[in-house]
Design a protein around this motif. Structure first.
Motif, PDB file in Angstrom:
ATOM      1  N   GLY A  10      24.556  32.797  51.801  1.00 28.28           N
ATOM      2  CA  GLY A  10      23.448  33.702  51.797  1.00 28.28           C
ATOM      3  C   GLY A  10      23.993  34.604  50.533  1.00 28.28           C
ATOM      4  N   PRO A  11      23.664  35.842  50.652  1.00 28.71           N
ATOM      5  CA  PRO A  11      23.097  37.041  49.593  1.00 28.71           C
ATOM      6  C   PRO A  11      24.599  36.782  48.914  1.00 28.71           C
ATOM      7  CG  PRO A  11      21.492  37.402  51.695  1.00 28.71           C
ATOM      8  CD  PRO A  11      22.353  36.375  51.843  1.00 28.71           C
ATOM      9  N   PRO A  12      25.783  37.395  49.530  1.00 33.57           N
ATOM     10  CA  PRO A  12      27.088  37.349  49.305  1.00 33.57           C
ATOM     11  C   PRO A  12      27.425  35.938  48.450  1.00 33.57           C
ATOM     12  CG  PRO A  12      27.083  37.451  51.416  1.00 33.57           C
ATOM     13  CD  PRO A  12      25.769  37.670  51.632  1.00 33.57           C
ATOM     14  N   ARG A  13      26.957  34.922  49.005  1.00 38.31           N
ATOM     15  CA  ARG A  13      27.433  33.486  48.540  1.00 38.31           C
ATOM     16  C   ARG A  13      26.752  34.159  46.323  1.00 38.31           C
ATOM     17  NH1 ARG A  13      27.171  28.133  50.264  1.00 38.31           N
ATOM     18  NH2 ARG A  13      25.246  28.526  50.581  1.00 38.31           N
ATOM     19  N   ARG A  14      25.397  34.166  47.128  1.00 39.66           N
ATOM     20  CA  ARG A  14      24.860  34.032  45.386  1.00 39.66           C
ATOM     21  C   ARG A  14      24.823  35.693  44.665  1.00 39.66           C
ATOM     22  NH1 ARG A  14      21.029  32.712  49.451  1.00 39.66           N
ATOM     23  NH2 ARG A  14      20.202  34.906  48.973  1.00 39.66           N
ATOM     24  N   ALA A  15      25.094  36.597  45.176  1.00 42.62           N
ATOM     25  CA  ALA A  15      25.458  37.708  44.547  1.00 42.62           C
ATOM     26  C   ALA A  15      27.038  37.183  43.550  1.00 42.62           C
ATOM     27  CB  ALA A  15      25.664  38.751  44.869  1.00 42.62           C
ATOM     28  N   LEU A  42      28.709  34.736  42.623  1.00 43.04           N
ATOM     29  CA  LEU A  42      28.008  33.786  41.905  1.00 43.04           C
ATOM     30  C   LEU A  42      27.865  34.419  40.163  1.00 43.04           C
ATOM     31  CD1 LEU A  42      28.350  30.721  40.928  1.00 43.04           C
ATOM     32  CD2 LEU A  42      25.894  30.270  41.772  1.00 43.04           C
ATOM     33  N   ALA A  43      26.553  34.950  40.730  1.00 41.93           N
ATOM     34  CA  ALA A  43      26.341  35.725  39.797  1.00 41.93           C
ATOM     35  C   ALA A  43      27.188  36.305  39.287  1.00 41.93           C
ATOM     36  CB  ALA A  43      25.168  36.559  40.279  1.00 41.93           C
ATOM     37  N   GLU A  44      28.175  36.991  39.749  1.00 44.81           N
ATOM     38  CA  GLU A  44      28.815  37.911  39.314  1.00 44.81           C
ATOM     39  C   GLU A  44      29.975  36.759  38.213  1.00 44.81           C
ATOM     40  OE1 GLU A  44      32.192  41.110  41.069  1.00 44.81           O
ATOM     41  OE2 GLU A  44      31.224  40.287  42.266  1.00 44.81           O
ATOM     42  N   LEU A  45      30.601  35.916  39.359  1.00 45.32           N
ATOM     43  CA  LEU A  45      31.777  35.297  38.185  1.00 45.32           C
ATOM     44  C   LEU A  45      31.202  34.783  36.993  1.00 45.32           C
ATOM     45  CD1 LEU A  45      33.910  33.096  38.419  1.00 45.32           C
ATOM     46  CD2 LEU A  45      32.324  31.210  39.943  1.00 45.32           C
ATOM     47  N   THR A  46      29.329  34.104  36.918  1.00 43.18           N
ATOM     48  CA  THR A  46      29.062  34.137  35.817  1.00 43.18           C
ATOM     49  C   THR A  46      29.170  35.012  34.531  1.00 43.18           C
ATOM     50  OG1 THR A  46      27.845  31.878  37.371  1.00 43.18           O
ATOM     51  CG2 THR A  46      27.097  32.657  35.210  1.00 43.18           C
ATOM     52  N   ASP A  47      28.546  36.158  35.236  1.00 40.82           N
ATOM     53  CA  ASP A  47      29.102  37.325  34.108  1.00 40.82           C
ATOM     54  C   ASP A  47      29.929  37.169  33.846  1.00 40.82           C
ATOM     55  OD1 ASP A  47      26.088  37.708  34.896  1.00 40.82           O
ATOM     56  OD2 ASP A  47      26.742  39.822  36.086  1.00 40.82           O
ATOM     57  N   ASP A  48      30.797  37.569  34.214  1.00 41.02           N
ATOM     58  CA  ASP A  48      32.304  37.623  34.089  1.00 41.02           C
ATOM     59  C   ASP A  48      32.769  36.518  32.863  1.00 41.02           C
ATOM     60  OD1 ASP A  48      32.846  39.777  35.222  1.00 41.02           O
ATOM     61  OD2 ASP A  48      34.238  39.097  36.924  1.00 41.02           O
ATOM     62  N   TRP A  49      32.531  34.946  33.524  1.00 44.20           N
ATOM     63  CA  TRP A  49      32.936  34.308  31.986  1.00 44.20           C
ATOM     64  C   TRP A  49      31.872  34.133  30.804  1.00 44.20           C
ATOM     65  CZ3 TRP A  49      29.759  29.043  31.578  1.00 44.20           C
ATOM     66  CH2 TRP A  49      30.069  28.374  31.428  1.00 44.20           C
ATOM     67  N   LEU A  50      30.488  34.963  30.535  1.00 41.87           N
ATOM     68  CA  LEU A  50      29.991  35.106  30.153  1.00 41.87           C
ATOM     69  C   LEU A  50      30.055  35.752  28.835  1.00 41.87           C
ATOM     70  CD1 LEU A  50      26.487  34.303  31.392  1.00 41.87           C
ATOM     71  CD2 LEU A  50      27.379  32.447  29.639  1.00 41.87           C
ATOM     72  N   THR A  51      30.883  37.314  29.619  1.00 45.26           N
ATOM     73  CA  THR A  51      31.082  38.081  28.983  1.00 45.26           C
ATOM     74  C   THR A  51      32.030  37.911  28.271  1.00 45.26           C
ATOM     75  OG1 THR A  51      30.625  39.689  30.867  1.00 45.26           O
ATOM     76  CG2 THR A  51      32.181  40.098  28.915  1.00 45.26           C
ATOM     77  N   LEU A  85      21.813  33.722  41.968  1.00 45.84           N
ATOM     78  CA  LEU A  85      21.516  32.140  41.915  1.00 45.84           C
ATOM     79  C   LEU A  85      22.513  31.807  42.679  1.00 45.84           C
ATOM     80  CD1 LEU A  85      24.419  32.559  38.694  1.00 45.84           C
ATOM     81  CD2 LEU A  85      21.916  31.297  38.469  1.00 45.84           C
ATOM     82  N   SER A  86      21.252  30.779  43.385  1.00 42.83           N
ATOM     83  CA  SER A  86      21.704  29.317  44.026  1.00 42.83           C
ATOM     84  C   SER A  86      22.344  28.172  43.843  1.00 42.83           C
ATOM     85  CB  SER A  86      20.389  28.688  44.151  1.00 42.83           C
ATOM     86  OG  SER A  86      19.419  29.679  45.107  1.00 42.83           O
ATOM     87  N   PRO A  87      22.826  27.258  44.177  1.00 44.50           N
ATOM     88  CA  PRO A  87      23.969  26.719  43.350  1.00 44.50           C
ATOM     89  C   PRO A  87      23.919  26.075  42.233  1.00 44.50           C
ATOM     90  CG  PRO A  87      24.273  26.565  45.630  1.00 44.50           C
ATOM     91  CD  PRO A  87      22.409  27.444  45.424  1.00 44.50           C
ATOM     92  N   ARG A  88      22.452  25.152  42.502  1.00 43.93           N
ATOM     93  CA  ARG A  88      21.478  24.397  40.717  1.00 43.93           C
ATOM     94  C   ARG A  88      20.857  25.470  40.076  1.00 43.93           C
ATOM     95  NH1 ARG A  88      25.342  20.121  39.681  1.00 43.93           N
ATOM     96  NH2 ARG A  88      26.439  19.188  41.550  1.00 43.93           N
ATOM     97  N   SER A  89      20.593  26.587  40.234  1.00 45.34           N
ATOM     98  CA  SER A  89      19.674  27.471  39.498  1.00 45.34           C
ATOM     99  C   SER A  89      19.941  27.155  38.058  1.00 45.34           C
ATOM    100  CB  SER A  89      20.033  28.651  39.668  1.00 45.34           C
ATOM    101  OG  SER A  89      19.425  29.462  41.434  1.00 45.34           O
ATOM    102  N   ARG A 107      18.820  42.371  33.064  1.00 49.65           N
ATOM    103  CA  ARG A 107      20.129  42.876  33.338  1.00 49.65           C
ATOM    104  C   ARG A 107      21.232  43.179  32.612  1.00 49.65           C
ATOM    105  NH1 ARG A 107      24.175  41.347  35.768  1.00 49.65           N
ATOM    106  NH2 ARG A 107      22.960  39.146  36.467  1.00 49.65           N
ATOM    107  N   HIS A 108      21.678  43.797  31.680  1.00 54.08           N
ATOM    108  CA  HIS A 108      22.662  43.829  31.288  1.00 54.08           C
ATOM    109  C   HIS A 108      24.443  43.236  31.770  1.00 54.08           C
ATOM    110  CE1 HIS A 108      25.005  45.070  27.068  1.00 54.08           C
ATOM    111  NE2 HIS A 108      25.850  45.679  27.800  1.00 54.08           N
ATOM    112  N   ILE A 109      24.891  41.716  30.407  1.00 51.48           N
ATOM    113  CA  ILE A 109      25.438  41.526  31.700  1.00 51.48           C
ATOM    114  C   ILE A 109      26.777  41.538  29.821  1.00 51.48           C
ATOM    115  CG2 ILE A 109      26.637  38.913  30.593  1.00 51.48           C
ATOM    116  CD1 ILE A 109      24.574  37.269  31.334  1.00 51.48           C
ATOM    117  N   ALA A 110      26.631  41.875  28.368  1.00 49.85           N
ATOM    118  CA  ALA A 110      27.371  41.882  27.884  1.00 49.85           C
ATOM    119  C   ALA A 110      27.230  42.426  26.124  1.00 49.85           C
ATOM    120  CB  ALA A 110      28.301  40.938  27.187  1.00 49.85           C
ATOM    121  N   GLY A 111      27.891  42.901  25.550  1.00 54.83           N
ATOM    122  CA  GLY A 111      27.573  43.550  24.567  1.00 54.83           C
ATOM    123  C   GLY A 111      26.733  45.099  24.077  1.00 54.83           C
TER     124      GLY A 111
END
Length: 814
Positions: A33-38, A40-49, A75-79, A141-145
């Protein structure tokens, strides 16, 4: 493994570390649910950063921004990832190289990517040209830079959106409407698209955009939860299929239901439908408010200038306690839902009849404060329900407004079991509850074919009510229909008819298509089950309405012809047992007194008597008004019917029931006769007129000095007709062999002020005498029978009867 551990893996292990951390996150049973989507978004933010920081190598004036669903942190699993690389226009080669170093690792992992590289001015221009781009940027939403660069763009995009809202919001509404036509209604589809169908995630995003415009806002209650439920279902669908899909296919539904901990696929669909209904209703309310605000901005300044700056609020009465304002039905200032339990039904019926929506505020106020109806319901409540059901297509939207705030299940508790219940049958295009309302809509078009349209409409509403219970839904429905019909105030005979209609609503179609109609036993069995001609007539109309409301495959001219043939054969069997015409009841002492007084004074005499019934749940309370019984005695003469009906219409009195008959005077008085009218009437608005005033106008009407037609036409011209539901045309027929003493002309039409006056005038012009009449108003339907004779008191010849009926029908259609 904690979220911090997962992020560290992603940061220190490059793309492979991110992929492993992502996989562990998606397969964790404890997080969804929402905790996993959030997460996943945070994990992806850190990687892209990490990718951005390593590739930027000190490059300034650049920022990486998430937009769309990723921008919302969902972020859904395959978004896919929606990313914007924003730069200040400096070193474009360095920016292009930076973009490659970010995009390629994403592609290497097989993640779908929607990307762009733009300056702030380019981003704003693209948003101005492409509404979808602008909607995505609203969730930037700001990720980096460079945070200042991102903040500046967000501020500018929001300002542009708000400044351009009067132009862009109609475009957005049109996009939503076009998508709804292509994808259908999420709340009714067996294989719905969770994102694109009406009531899906796209519409939820559109509502966020409307709120961001500050021009209007969506009703928030339940909206966030509905959106969350659809996202949860999409997450489970992505995991079950391993694909980025939004279509909930039949073969995936059991697995998705199990992953979400639901009982079965039906429970899953019902949850999806409930969420979609919340979003769809919020969309309807929001777009209506957007339209109202935009119209107000365009018109009100000119009106205020004309009126010296004073605010303008136009309110037009529709019913007691109900008015129209700004294209919606709202409660009158004096309305008190806490004291008027019929008000929700009265407001709903008025809205449907006018083809207007019920305002959200009015529905919520009634839901919060209206007290329950007594058991059985008062007569007005039953009539208002019938009027609502008989209002055609506008009934659907009004019913949905009541249902959104829980008023339907409060009125009809059994409705809860069929609400949002799917039908896994390719023939059915609706859920059970919507099918029932669609059947009532279809039945409203057939009310001219039956003598009791109120029973037809209520049977349409209840015929599948048993589908919420195990076993044969017709058997369960019969039990429920008896209880509901008794609760809403039908008498024992009417309850029996309704329960028969529900129990056997499939009898005609199944017999006509599956049995040999030339076998006398087949026809006799149907006749024995139906019992009476009136029930057969109702069952025939219900059968057609039910089939038409099911879907295109359920009804055809061939099926209709088979059913009509069966009905004709059954009617012939039932006709052999038809009872003789009953003798008229003896007059009461009061009726006889009024008749004698009318004869002696050679003028009309009338008496008004209020009818009430106690509120059974609150014995100490005030009685509920049912209307007023109006007794009128008039010396037998031409023109009595149109005169009386016209006077009542002029005084805004609604005729609920009416009877007219000639009464012979006692032998010791005279051998003449007096016409006796026994009517139940109710004031359309306000209080009843005084009896003396009614009698004075009736005297004038009878001597020709009161221009009734002119008065009614003048009043109609003062109130422009609203564009609501278009009622089916009136129908006038001659009842064959209905009486040995008179010709019976039956009129079935939409009830309206002055209808009875028009009928009476037309019959007078036809040169026939009305020996007696039986008039009833069932909801918004008038069902009238006129026993007419020649001047010699004999039935009309067949040709004259047919021509009289045709002339009357032409008059009513004009």
């Amino acid at each position: 493994m904690t979220g911090t551990d997962v992020r560290k893996d992603a940061e220190h292990s490059g793309p492979g570390g991110y992929a492993a951390a992502r996989l562990r996150l998606l397969t964790e049973g404890a997080r969804s649910g929402p905790p996993r989507r959030a997460a996943l978004a945070e994990l992806t933010d850190d990687w892209l950063t990490g990718l951005f920081t390593a590739a930027a190598d000190g490059l300034r004036g650049v920022s990486l921004i998430a937009v769309g669903g990723y921008g919302r942190g969902e972020l859904s699993p395959r978004s896919d990832l929606d990313l914007l690389l924003l730069h200040d226009g400096g070193d474009t080669k360095a920016v292009a190289a930076l973009a490659d170093r970010i995009w390629y690792p994403v592609w290497d992992l097989g993640i779908a990517l929607d990307h762009s590289v733009r300056t702030p001015s380019e981003a704003r221009k693209t948003a101005g040209d492409d509404l979808k781009v602008q909607l995505g940027l609203l969730d930037a939403r700001h990720i980096a830079g460079d945070l200042g660069l991102t903040t500046g763009l967000r501020t500018a995009v929001l300002a542009d959106w708000r400044n351009q809202a009067p132009k862009r919001l109609p475009e957005l509404q049109e996009l939503c409407a076009e998508r709804a036509v292509r994808q259908g209604e999420l709340q009714y589809l067996l294989e719905p698209d969770l994102k694109e169908a009406r009531g899906g995630l796209r519409d939820a995003t559109a509502l966020r955009a409307v709120a961001a415009s500050w021009l209007a806002d969506a009703p928030r209650e339940g909206l966030a939860d509905a959106r969350r439920r659809l996202l949860d279902v999409r997450d489970a669908l992505h995991l079950a299929t391993g694909r980025a899909t939004d279509r909930l296919a039949l073969q995936e539904q059991d697995q998705v239901a199990a992953d979400l901990g639901l009982l079965d696929a039906d429970a899953l669909l019902r949850q999806v439908y409930e969420a979609a209904r919340v979003i769809a209703y919020a969309s309807d309310v929001t777009w209506r408010e957007v339209g109202r605000v935009l119209r107000s901005r365009a018109v009100r300044p000119r009106l205020r200038a004309m009126l010296g700056g004073k605010p303008v609020t136009e309110r037009s009465p529709l019913a007691e306690g109900v008015v129209e304002q700004d294209g919606e039905v709202v409660l009158a200032r004096a309305a008190r839902p806490e004291r008027d339990p019929v008000l929700p039904l009265r407001a709903a019926a008025a809205a449907a009849q006018a083809g207007l929506p019920l305002s959200l505020h009015a529905v919520r106020r009634m839901a919060a404060t209206a007290r329950p109806l007594p058991t059985p319901w008062p007569a007005e409540a039953r009539e208002q329900l019938v009027t609502l059901l008989g209002s055609g297509r506008p009934t659907v939207d009004v019913w949905e407004a009541l249902e959104a705030e829980g008023l339907v299940t409060r009125l009809l508790p059994d409705w809860e079991r069929v609400r949002c219940r799917p039908q896994r049958n390719a023939v059915h295009v609706w859920t059970v509850d919507r099918h029932l309302i669609e059947t009532a809509v279809r039945a409203s078009e057939l009310t001219r074919r039956v003598g009791r349209p109120d029973l037809l409409l209520v049977a349409a509403l209840l015929h599948d009510i048993g589908k919420g219970w195990p076993g044969d839904h017709s058997v369960a429905g019969e039990i429920i229909a008896k209880d509901v019909a008794t609760r809403i105030g039908f008498d024992r005979a009417e309850v029996a008819v309704l329960s028969t209609l529900v129990r056997h609503h499939l009898l005609l179609i199944e017999t006509a298509t599956r049995r040999d109609l030339d076998d006398p036993a087949t026809v006799r069995a149907v006749a024995d089950t139906v019992g009476t001609q009136g029930t057969l007539e109702l069952l025939h109309a219900l059968t057609e309405a039910d089939a038409l409301a099911t879907g295109p495959a359920a009804w055809s001219s061939w099926r209709g012809a088979l059913v009509a043939d069966l009905v004709k054969r059954v009617a012939a069997v039932l006709a052999g047992d038809a009872p003789d015409e009953p003798e008229p009841a003896a007059p009461t002492a009061e009726q006889e007194r009024l008749a004698i007084e009318a004869f002696r004074t050679d003028g009309p005499v009338l008496a008004l008597r209020a009818q009430t019934e106690p509120v059974t749940e609150e014995p100490a309370g005030d009685p509920e008004p049912l209307g007023v019984e109006l007794l009128i005695a008039v010396p037998d003469q031409p023109g009595v019917l149109p005169a009386v009906a016209g006077v009542l219409a002029v005084h805004r009195l609604t005729v609920r029931t009416a009877e007219l008959r000639a009464l012979r005077l006692p032998d010791d008085v005279d051998d003449g006769s007096v016409l006796l009218l026994n009517w139940r009437v109710a004031a359309e608005y306000g209080s009843l007129p005084q009896a003396a005033r009614l009698r004075a106008d009736l005297v004038r009407a009878l001597d020709g000095t009161l221009d009734i037609a002119g008065r009614l036409a003048e009043r109609d011209a003062a109130y422009p007709r609203r564009r609501g539901w278009v009622a089916p045309p009136p129908r006038v027929t001659v009842a064959p062999a209905a009486s040995h003493h008179a010709t019976v002309i039956e009129v079935r039409a939409q009830d309206a002020p002055g209808l009875l006056h028009r009928i009476g005038t037309a019959l007078e012009k036809a040169g026939v005498r009305v020996r007696s009449m039986h008039v009833s108003t069932l909801g918004s339907n008038a069902v009238d029978a006129f026993y007419v004779t020649t001047e010699a008191a004999t039935p009309l010849p067949a040709g004259d009867a047919a021509s009289t009926a045709r002339a009357l029908e032409e008059t009513l259609r004009a």
